[in-house]
Design an enzyme around this catalytic site. Structure first.
Site, PDB file in Angstrom:
ATOM      1  N   CYS A   1      38.330 -33.638  50.130  1.00  0.00           N
ATOM      2  CA  CYS A   1      38.386 -34.571  49.302  1.00  0.00           C
ATOM      3  C   CYS A   1      37.720 -34.153  48.099  1.00  0.00           C
ATOM      4  CB  CYS A   1      37.428 -35.807  49.988  1.00  0.00           C
ATOM      5  SG  CYS A   1      37.959 -36.052  51.714  1.00  0.00           S
TER       6      CYS A   1
ATOM      7  N   ARG B   1      44.952 -44.446  53.171  1.00  0.00           N
ATOM      8  CA  ARG B   1      44.930 -43.709  52.133  1.00  0.00           C
ATOM      9  C   ARG B   1      44.216 -42.273  52.364  1.00  0.00           C
ATOM     10  NH1 ARG B   1      47.211 -41.356  49.782  1.00  0.00           N
ATOM     11  NH2 ARG B   1      47.274 -40.665  47.187  1.00  0.00           N
TER      12      ARG B   1
ATOM     13  N   CYS C   1      45.872 -38.614  52.226  1.00  0.00           N
ATOM     14  CA  CYS C   1      45.424 -37.642  51.716  1.00  0.00           C
ATOM     15  C   CYS C   1      45.493 -36.158  52.673  1.00  0.00           C
ATOM     16  CB  CYS C   1      43.924 -37.829  51.046  1.00  0.00           C
ATOM     17  SG  CYS C   1      44.003 -38.867  49.660  1.00  0.00           S
TER      18      CYS C   1
END
Lengths: 291, 103
Positions: free
Chosen positions: A191, A248, A252
């Site tokens: 991330c 989300r 991702c």
């Protein structure tokens, strides 16, 4: 001289270990912010609530134009109707209005992190709503619409996630922290790789948003989700663009070619816990339009 | 002359048939073994929360190839899936204590 060097090396190693051991949520938050303030000097803390639009004037102009006639407006109205129909307000403090800033939280009874969508689902089930028959599931659609209505009613409130003194709370936070920084998937991305170190750069024409402030504007209304849903249904779905933050996360993960986790799994709950804590103090402004 | 022509035609047909059905290096048991190994390794990657997105698809394709008698293809796909999961497990081990690279 040799002894001196060994001593210095040993002390620096010990210092390094001590610094790691001393990392607390408070010091993490301070370092996290300092990183972004250094990377984007001039961007103020509250501006991070606008995501990528805090970094690029042209895109911000386009986004502000979209926000004049927001495509999520009808969806929020539907969310309000569902909120009333299912009597969601009775399950929450203050009738469910203006409370999103305290989510996610650590529940002392169950020793679990709970986010807003999990509490909405529990509420629906407690109220006897047949969620399957009503077509309500995590991530999108009616669930995201109810969540969007509650987010809308919490606009302007500053995110206030608490890491409690319970060791399990800190453990959940640290679990989420490791997930955030750990590379995963065939593309070997974390991330942080996209939304920290590469924030403000382009990935396939999209400006990578900074991780700081991301949680303030969820659920989001993504034009790409809306288009996809409309194409699938063959007509316009006013809820088609809505998606929760965990949806989300899954997206991702897929993009870096990692198999996503189930929504509302402990893995994503812990990530949301860490991620939101990092944005404490930033005002909620969801739902927001995104590409 | 007619006999020669027939012999040449027969030889051509025989060679053509050989060329169109290449012999396989692997047999059915090899394919089953490779798929089982890939499934096992992928389960390990899943258990540590690091399964890659497309590994399961590769295993499905390998199973399809096995059904169709394409054993070499099945082994190739299964080995690729196993390799992906081996790398995923290594990735998990390397990232177990991941933290910020701020300084």
């Amino acid at each position: 001289m040799k002894k001196f060097l060994i001593t210095i090396t040993a002390l620096s190693m010990l210092g390094g270990i001590a610094m790691t051991a001393q990392a607390t949520p408070q010091t993490d938050l301070k370092d996290f912010r300092a990183f972004f303030f250094k990377k984007f000097p001039g961007v103020k803390l509250q501006d991070y609530g606008n995501g990528a639009y805090a970094l690029d004037a042209d895109r911000r102009f386009e986004w502000e134009a979209m926000e004049e006639f927001p495509p999520y407006e009808e969806g929020v109205e539907i969310g309000e109707k569902l909120f009333t129909k299912y009597n969601v307000g009775k399950c929450f403090k203050n009738g469910g209005l203006g409370i999103k800033q305290n989510y996610p939280y650590f529940d002392q009874k169950t020793k679990q992190v709970r986010d807003l969508e999990r509490d909405i689902m529990a509420c629906l089930e407690n109220n006897g709503v047949d969620v399957k028959a009503e077509g309500i599931k995590y991530g999108k659609g009616k669930m995201a619409a109810i969540s969007a209505f509650m987010a809308y009613n919490s606009r302007g409130k500053k995110q206030n996630v608490v890491i409690s003194n319970d060791p399990a709370s800190l453990e959940a936070y640290n679990d989420g922290k490791i997930f955030f920084y750990a590379k995963r998937g065939q593309l070997n991305f974390s991330c942080a790789d996209c939304h920290m170190y590469s924030a403000g750069m382009l990935a396939r024409g999209n400006l990578l948003s900074p991780a700081l402030g991301q949680t303030s504007h969820f659920p989001v209304w993504r034009r790409s989700w809306s288009k996809k849903t409309d194409a699938k249904k063959g007509k316009h779905d006013p809820l088609g663009g809505f998606g929760t933050i965990q949806k989300r996360y899954a997206g991702c993960n897929k993009q870096v070619r990692a198999k996503p986790f189930k929504l509302q799994s402990p893995t994503y709950d812990h990530l949301e816990y860490f991620h939101t804590y990092m944005s404490n103090g930033i005002m909620l402004n969801g739902p927001a339009v995104r590409h | 002359m007619k006999k020669i022509t027939l012999l040449v035609a027969a030889a051509a047909l025989f060679l053509g048939a050989c060329a169109s059905t290449p012999s396989q290096t692997h047999n059915k048991n090899d394919a089953i073994g490779a798929i089982t190994a890939a499934e096992h390794q992928t389960a390990r990657a899943k258990n540590v929360g690091y399964e890659w997105r497309d590994t399961g698809k590769l295993i499905k394709k390998a199973q399809e190839a096995l059904k169709n008698g394409q054993y070499d293809e099945a082994v190739k796909l299964a080995n690729e899936a196993k390799q992906q999961s081996t790398l995923a497990i290594q990735q998990q081990q390397q990232q177990a204590n991941a933290g910020p690279r701020i300084n």
